[in-house]
Scaffold this motif. Structure first.
Motif: not given
Length: 707
Positions: A641-646
């Motif tokens: 889910l943290r991939l969205a902020g990359l």
């Protein structure tokens, strides 16, 4: 009124009386009008759909009506085999009206080329690489040869539009325009593609002629299709031999090694078998084609080398072992049959795994809906521009940096490069001694002469550096190529070793390492070589259709009973993993898989992003990503889910390391670092696609523990 009456009377007489035709096909009618109206044209038609005549007839009519002198028109093909294939037909059409055609490529004798240079024909058939030879040759005056040029026909233009050879081709068209000083008419012939208008715009370049797409309505294709399940290569070979008894069949496979394995397994099963792939010598490929034309109980086991429209006569059956990676390839392959009046396309899929079976189903579903991939031309090909600068230096005997843009900047692949980009590129090449500048003229520097001088220039067209390879020779006979590492492995076997190539077994004899030649003698058996290459990557669209296929319950008529049962079992296995809008994580207690169905290019960048957020190392496939080593799945989900902020541009840029830069283009060393990195990012990753994907993640967890 039929466009036939617009053709020159001499040509109309020849079509009716010499060819015995009573009418033109719809695609030919439309193309005649478009060409005679002075338009640039892209003609869409399937294999054997009459595209060649659709272009040649109106061009011959123009030559006759306008009294054009030689060389009046070029006919450009992507491969020599296709040129060899159309040469006789085009020459016959030309001679029918008192004109002539000449084929020029690397296999044509120098004496014949010299005679043509003295007495040129009205039509010249060639490849882009041979055309480049003519432009920079010190023996041939390209200015004199092409001063009357009026039209260029490009066959199989879809095979050019998406790669570096296409960028090179349209740059050549601009240089030819510069030579002859007129707006060349551009005619492209293509199989069905998803974006023909975009290909037309790419082809247009500096031309100010109006563009017209010729894409007549076609009746729904009638095909005899079957998808069947086989257990292994031997089973596929037995079934292919059974189906091919007394027929002429093409057996498509997905790798050179697989071609050799299938051909070996078919030996002795009552069908004459030949092998056709890029590592087989040209002579053996031509022999296979010739035997096939004359044969009645013959099969060619081939890779994509037989996709392009090489005419091998009437064909009864196409067999596909497993499945191709694109709808475009599927249509090209299926289109090789059903060309005779009263016959239907006939294709059987022999799938060795459940995954290739569902892949075949998905491709056929897309084809039945009329969907086909788009071809995406490039617009900032700095590496191809570097090549063109060196070509212009050789062509002109030196050129001012300020004149480079006037020669080639109108080519679409360079539209994304401004004057500052070109200046930076030239400065970099000078700083690295690839170019030398003196008295306002550019010439090749010491490093440029060593790496890119005339002696080495023409081996540089491939996008990738070829793996170190050895030429396999039986006496004076060229058998093909294998990789050097494979030869070393064979020699480590006790008593030497043997291997298969071109459908035959060979014993290794003398190896001339310095010359990269492996001399062989016939053997009774041998192992199949392994060739290095990039893994097959499917598009996101094809993978999404695979997901829809797994999520559905439709049983298609072209599935055998065994294939239908296999598909039902596979759908049960993927229950919970193919929900619409979901990309679930599967945890079986030992391995975690993330099912994206996003395609290989996007998954490769997602794997880099996961490593960036601390989620460990992942292996990317087309359907899913697999984590190396097991951890708690809840923590993995949080990482996903943290991939969205990359910042995905930075992730891709970081992955475009020096090794990958060198992998992408032989001209990487000519480029400023930012251009080299941008090229690698564009080639290796789908940044826009992954940004859109990461922004809409729904990631349920599916537990398979204990079951």
């Amino acid at each position: 009124m039929s466009s036939f009456v617009r053709l020159h009377p001499q040509l109309r007489h020849g079509i009716v009386n010499d060819l015995g035709w009573r009418s033109l096909r719809p695609v030919q009618e439309l193309a005649v009008d478009a060409v005679l109206d002075g338009c640039n044209v892209v003609v869409l038609a399937p294999t054997a759909g009459g595209k060649t005549e659709a272009s040649i007839f109106p061009v011959l009519s123009r030559i006759l009506s306008e009294g054009l002198d030689p060389v009046a028109a070029l006919y450009v093909c992507p491969i020599r085999a296709l040129l060899n294939n159309v040469e006789e037909r085009i020459r016959a059409y030309a001679r029918m009206v008192g004109l002539d055609a000449f084929k020029w490529h690397g296999d044509v004798a120098a004496t014949k080329k010299a005679r043509f240079a003295r007495e040129p024909a009205h039509l010249l058939l060639t490849t882009p690489e041979s055309l480049e030879v003519m432009l920079i040759s010190q023996k041939t005056s390209a200015r004199n040869l092409f001063r009357q040029l009026s039209a260029v026909i490009v066959d199989e233009i879809h095979a050019f539009a998406g790669d570096d050879r296409g960028a090179h081709l349209v740059a050549l068209l601009e240089r030819l325009t510069h030579f002859c000083g007129r707006d060349l008419q551009r005619i492209g012939l293509s199989a069905t593609v998803g974006n023909p208008e975009e290909i037309g715009a790419w082809f247009q370049g500096s031309s100010r002629r109006p563009f017209r797409l010729v894409d007549p309505p076609r009746p729904l294709a009638e095909r005899n299709l079957l998808i069947d399940r086989v257990s292994d290569v031997a089973d596929a070979a037995r079934e292919a031999a059974r189906l091919g008894q007394g027929k002429k069949s093409l057996i498509f496979v997905e790798s050179r090694s697989q071609a050799e394995r299938v051909a070996a397994a078919m030996a002795g099963r009552g069908v004459e078998v030949f092998v056709h792939h890029s590592a087989v010598s040209r002579a053996d490929r031509q022999l296979a084609e010739a035997h096939f034309v004359a044969g009645t109980n013959t099969a060619i086991v081939c890779t994509s080398t037989m996709e392009l429209g090489i005419d091998i006569g009437d064909l009864d059956l196409v067999i596909q072992v497993d499945a191709p990676s694109s709808v475009a390839s599927l249509l090209q392959r299926m289109g090789r049959t059903g060309r005779r009046a009263g016959t239907r396309a006939n294709c059987t899929f022999l799938c060795e795994s459940p995954e290739t079976l569902v892949q075949a189903v998905a491709l056929l579903r897309l084809a039945e809906r009329g969907w086909v991939e788009s071809v995406r031309p490039v617009h900032a090909a700095a590496h191809v521009l570097a090549h063109q600068i060196m070509a212009l230096v050789l062509q002109e005997g030196g050129i001012s940096r300020h004149r480079v843009r006037e020669w080639v900047a109108s080519a679409t692949p360079f539209h994304g490069l401004d004057e500052a980009d070109v200046a930076e590129l030239v400065d970099t090449m000078i700083a690295r001694d690839i170019l030398h500048e003196a008295d306002g003229l550019l010439s090749l520097g010491v490093a440029g002469e060593l790496r890119f001088g005339r002696k080495n220039f023409f081996e540089l067209y491939a996008v990738f550096d070829a793996p170190q390879a050895m030429r396999v020779m039986h006496g004076n006979q060229d058998v093909g190529i294998v990789e050097t590492a494979f030869v070393r492995a064979v020699l480590e076997k006790p008593g030497g070793g043997s291997f298969r190539l071109a459908g035959r077994s060979w014993q290794v004899g003398q190896v001339e390492w310095s010359k990269a030649v492996c001399r062989v003698t016939p053997a009774k058996a041998g192992r199949v070589p392994v060739w290095l290459g990039t893994p097959s990557m499917m598009s996101g669209a094809v993978c999404a259709e695979i997901k829809r296929t797994l999520a559905g319950d439709e049983q298609h008529a072209w599935l055998s009973d065994a294939a239908g049962a296999e598909l039902r079992e596979l759908r049960e296995d993927y229950d919970g993993l193919v929900g619409e809008g979901e990309t679930p994580l599967e945890d079986d207690g030992e391995t975690i898989r993330w099912y994206t169905f996003a395609g290989g290019a996007l998954n490769r960048l997602l794997a880099s992003g996961l490593e960036r957020v601390g989620a460990g190392e992942w292996t990317a496939g087309n359907w899913s990503l697999k984590r190396k080593g097991h951890v708690e799945v809840g923590a993995v989900r949080e990482d996903v889910l943290r991939l969205a902020g990359l910042r995905w541009e930075e992730v891709a840029g970081g992955e475009a390391n020096d090794a990958k830069l060198e992998e992408v283009s032989k001209f990487q060393r000519c480029l400023p670092e930012r251009m080299a990195r941008r090229l690698a990012v564009e080639r290796l990753f789908d940044v826009e696609g992954v940004m859109a994907f990461a922004g809409r993640l729904r990631v349920p967890v599916v537990s398979r523990r204990g079951g």
